[in-house]
Design an enzyme around this catalytic site. Structure first.
Site, PDB file in Angstrom:
ATOM      1  N   LYS A 548       0.856  -1.185   0.000  1.00  0.00           N
ATOM      2  CA  LYS A 548       0.000   0.000   0.000  1.00  0.00           C
ATOM      3  C   LYS A 548       0.892   1.235   0.000  1.00  0.00           C
ATOM      4  CE  LYS A 548      -1.972  -1.649   3.761  1.00  0.00           C
ATOM      5  NZ  LYS A 548      -3.350  -1.594   3.413  1.00  0.00           N
ATOM      6  N   LYS A 554      -0.312   3.987   8.214  1.00  0.00           N
ATOM      7  CA  LYS A 554      -0.466   2.605   7.733  1.00  0.00           C
ATOM      8  C   LYS A 554       0.516   1.651   8.428  1.00  0.00           C
ATOM      9  CE  LYS A 554      -2.220   4.186   3.239  1.00  0.00           C
ATOM     10  NZ  LYS A 554      -3.549   3.578   3.105  1.00  0.00           N
ATOM     11  N   THR A 656      -8.699  -0.892   0.424  1.00  0.00           N
ATOM     12  CA  THR A 656      -9.263  -1.829  -0.572  1.00  0.00           C
ATOM     13  C   THR A 656      -8.327  -3.000  -0.840  1.00  0.00           C
ATOM     14  OG1 THR A 656      -8.465  -0.327  -2.303  1.00  0.00           O
ATOM     15  CG2 THR A 656     -10.816  -0.226  -1.762  1.00  0.00           C
TER      16      THR A 656
END
Length: 825
Positions: A548, A554, A656
């Protein structure tokens, strides 16, 4: 089934040969793989265009309402394979090419990924376009034709190096330049005001401005098996006046090329570094450039067949993908007032019924704000309109909450010498949606609660989704064929049918076949890693994957710190039982984001030490996949065993990649954040590995304090040792300062507002425990195969087809358009 009467094998082969001859003056035997890719793509485009024309004609006949999906990013992935799959002709074309001794896989690899996006935002936009076409809705995607994208990532000496992504070097065979729809876009200058002598209306005239010419390039978006082809329209910029030979001859070389440079810079790169004023200006220029051009084209298209511009919302809806396109609101007002002659109230009525806003972030710093001096100088007429929208809204707020200036401070578009774009989007749009249940609730009750209190009817949730056609049918053909063999092919357009796999979870033979496919995909990825990284990885090891954008929230840093911890454990206790692990990372860091870039260097430095330590007998391997993008992502999702979704709870709007992993039978190791919450709801807690603080706990610490990472640092010596290794030279050839910023970010406020902003130390032990549970489950083949198969079987909710149907029902109100096949009955 062949897609069209023109897809006869022999005719197609002739078309490819003819294209090689016409384009390159070569025979097929002499052509390079790149030339054959171009020839095949042009042959495919030739067939697509028949359906593209038919789609436009049917939409015109039906006078169908359409959505304009405005986005700074469209991360499309390669077009050839995806188009063939959606045309239901992949196997036919592969066979036709095999007859000519051409391997379709080799040809597909010649196509560069279009550099039109970066992360989840752009990939979501691409999935949405795929679903809109497949579900028979009329849509335009509108964006920018970036010449070099964000950048092509190279890793040199462990550091990220940004190089231009020259994806257009060989030409893009699927695009069509539409010179006839070019528009002028103006920047800067002054606004002169006068009265129209006949009507008495105010007229605003922009003078002394710079302008560029926006040229649209259209790319086809093919629906699956239904002959619908929608359009992705991306805008290129050119100088209005061409190169000035007179200036050049006079020796004024800079003046001669000035116009060209102004235009070129607008479309050179995605997200130019905005750490400085010039970068901010360029970003705002980009946003206004594609929005103005798109809206001018939209109104021209509408007026071709409709007389009354006041009825625009009956035929058009604009969806703004995050805050970047919010300038669409004042630009639509400008066009309606200054060009179409509506008065303010009429224009406002049209605009507020046409524009809708998707919020993609809870992070306050990502909600765009522009300095007033920059905004007013670059877009003087737009700024006047924003001032008026703000003036009227603030008086509404004061009327509703008399004496409450705190409300004005939190809600005004113009505040503290800044233009707050998200506020404008909420005030002016008729719909505001979040992208996962948790995200929408946090928006309503935390970040945007003042707006929710005042206008609750606007707020709704649309949990993100992905297209199974790219991320399973194309990306994992072995699994796709196995699923179709077991339950039929209905899942390709109705992913809820994948739930029929649940009956196989207790079927030992089915699970064995499922895991054998996983192993074959791991072998395929291991070959890619060997070719690109020159690292041998064990396909029998656990493939633990985090791919990602690189951002502190994150928490790639949590992942690599844990790997350092495992390495210490293995070194100290060589006799301990440890199932071999391959940790795989893929991530780009924004060019100006220093700590993110240092995290990449750290991952690669740890990899350098660990991968070359023979004493651990290959128990740990670390791979950083260079230039993570859609085409290598497809290989990665199919091969992964563990899906790392470890953002600080409350920070990830949705995510996603978590859905793409799940679809491919990969359990989630994650926090209860974003769409992870809904994934766990669907698959059940026993089929995921959840750890860490809840979003409520994180928000409570942020609002009320009470967390000091130094306490944990001094009370957990194993963790302290790992953090100390950031500065003791273990992974930096004795350099004690290489990772000093990362060290400081965890323990003090020298480079951050709060120590350990993203609660890495707080969640560390919980994460390490969850990782132990992963290993324990993986050792039990019976249990692991059930978990993996259940993830695929429970992924039905997470298709973008479902998301789009929800947008259509609740926001867009579109109707389906059927396109005939063009084949004789």
């Amino acid at each position: 089934m062949a897609y069209s009467k023109r897809f006869e094998k022999e005719a197609f082969k002739e078309m490819v040969k003819d294209n090689v001859k016409i384009l390159y003056r070569k025979t097929i035997e002499e052509a390079t793989s790149q030339q054959i890719f171009q020839a095949v793509s042009y042959a495919v485009k030739d067939i697509i265009i028949d359906d593209w024309l038919a789609t436009q004609e049917e939409c015109r006949k039906k006078d169908a309402k359409m959505v304009y999906y405005m986005s700074m990013e469209f991360l499309m992935g390669r077009a050839l394979g995806n188009n063939l799959i959606n045309m239901m002709s992949y196997k036919e074309v592969r066979e036709a090419l095999e007859d000519m001794n051409i391997d379709l896989n080799v040809i597909e690899d010649q196509e560069p990924d279009p550099a039109l996006g970066n992360g989840g935002l752009g990939r979501l936009a691409a999935c949405f376009l795929d679903s809109l076409s497949t579900l028979n809705y009329h849509a335009y995607g509108c964006g920018i034709r970036y010449r070099y994208g964000m950048f092509k990532q190279k890793i040199e000496n462990g550091y990220q190096v940004e190089t231009p992504d020259e994806w257009l070097k060989e030409g893009n065979p699927f695009e069509i330049r539409r010179e006839e729809y070019a528009k002028e876009v103006r920047f800067g200058g002054d606004i002169r005001f006068e009265k129209d002598p006949e009507t008495g209306k105010d007229i605003f005239i922009q003078e002394n401005y710079e302008s560029v010419r926006a040229i649209p390039y259209d790319m086809p978006i093919v629906g699956y098996g239904n002959h619908v082809v929608n359009t992705l329209r991306i805008w290129d910029a050119e100088a209005i006046t061409n190169f000035s030979l007179a200036s050049f001859d006079r020796g004024d070389y800079h003046k001669a090329v000035e116009q060209e440079n102004l235009a070129k810079m607008i479309v050179d790169v995605l997200y130019p570094n905005d750490n400085h004023y010039a970068g901010k200006e360029l970003r705002l220029k980009q946003q206004y450039f594609f929005i103005s051009a798109s809206l001018q084209a939209m109104i021209a298209k509408y007026k071709k067949h409709h007389d009354d511009i006041r009825k625009l919302p009956e035929k058009v809806v604009i969806q703004m993908n995050d805050t970047h396109p919010t300038v669409a609101i004042p630009e639509l007002m400008r066009l309606l007032i200054d060009v179409e002659g509506l008065d303010w109230d009429e224009a406002w009525d049209v605009t507020t019924k046409t524009c809708a806003y998707t919020n993609h972030t809870i992070m306050a710093e990502a909600l765009e704000k522009w300095p007033v001096d920059l905004f007013s100088r670059l877009l003087p007429r737009i700024y006047q309109i924003v001032q008026e929208i703000d003036r009227r809204f603030v008086s509404e707020v004061r009327a509703k909450y008399p004496g409450n200036e705190e409300k004005v401070k939190k809600m005004a578009i113009l505040w503290d010498s800044q233009v707050h774009m998200a506020r404008m989007a909420i005030i002016s749009g008729f719909s505001v949606n979040g992208v996962a249940k948790l995200h929408t609730e946090i928006l309503k009750h935390q970040e945007l609660k003042d707006f929710y209190e005042m206008m609750p009817q606007k707020f709704n949730n649309k949990t993100n989704g992905i297209t199974q056609r790219r991320f399973l049918l194309h990306g994992n053909p072995l699994l796709a064929d196995w699923i179709t063999g077991r339950i039929g092919d209905g899942w390709i357009t109705d992913l809820s049918k994948i739930g029929n796999l649940k009956v196989l979870v207790n079927d030992e033979q089915a699970r064995r076949e499922f895991m054998q496919i996983k192993y074959q995909n791991k072998v395929r990825l291991a070959a890619y890693i060997k070719e690109h990284n020159d690292i041998e990885v064990d396909s029998e090891s656990i493939f633990d994957v985090q791919v990602k954008r690189l951002h502190e929230y994150k928490r790639q840093l949590l992942n690599i710190l844990h790997i350092m911890y495992l390495y210490n454990q293995i070194k100290e206790h060589p006799e301990m039982s440890f199932y071999p692990r391959t940790f795989i990372f893929g991530a780009k860091a924004a060019a100006g984001y220093q700590r993110a870039k240092e995290t990449i260097k750290l991952i690669n430095s740890v990899a350098e030490v660990v991968n070359n330590d023979r004493s651990i007998n290959g128990k740990l391997k670390i791979v950083f996949i260079e230039d993570y993008r859609v085409s290598n992502a497809e290989l990665i999702f199919a091969a992964a065993d563990v899906s790392e979704q470890i953002s600080t709870a409350s920070k990830e709007a949705s995510g996603t990649s978590n859905m793409k992993f799940m679809l491919n039978g990969v359990p989630t190791l994650g926090t209860m954040d974003g769409a992870n919450v809904e994934i766990v709801e669907e698959v059940g807690e026993k089929n995921a590995f959840i750890f860490g603080l809840s979003s409520e706990e994180v928000i409570n610490y942020e609002n009320n304090g009470g967390y000091n990472p130094v306490d944990i640092y001094f009370n957990d010596w194993e963790l302290k040792r790992v953090i100390d290794q950031l500065t003791d030279g273990t992974y930096s050839d004795g350099d004690h300062n290489m990772y000093r910023n990362l060290y400081n970010s965890l323990l003090n406020t020298q480079c951050t507002n709060r120590a350990d902003t993203y609660f890495i130390l707080k969640d560390f032990r919980s994460y390490a425990e969850a990782q132990k549970k992963v290993e324990e489950a993986y050792r039990d083949d019976h249990r692991w195969s059930k978990i993996a198969l259940m993830n695929t079987a429970c992924s039905g909710k997470f298709t973008s087809d479902r998301t789009i149907e929800e947008y259509v029902e609740d926001i867009w109100k579109l109707e389906k358009v059927a396109v005939p096949s063009g084949q004789p009955d």
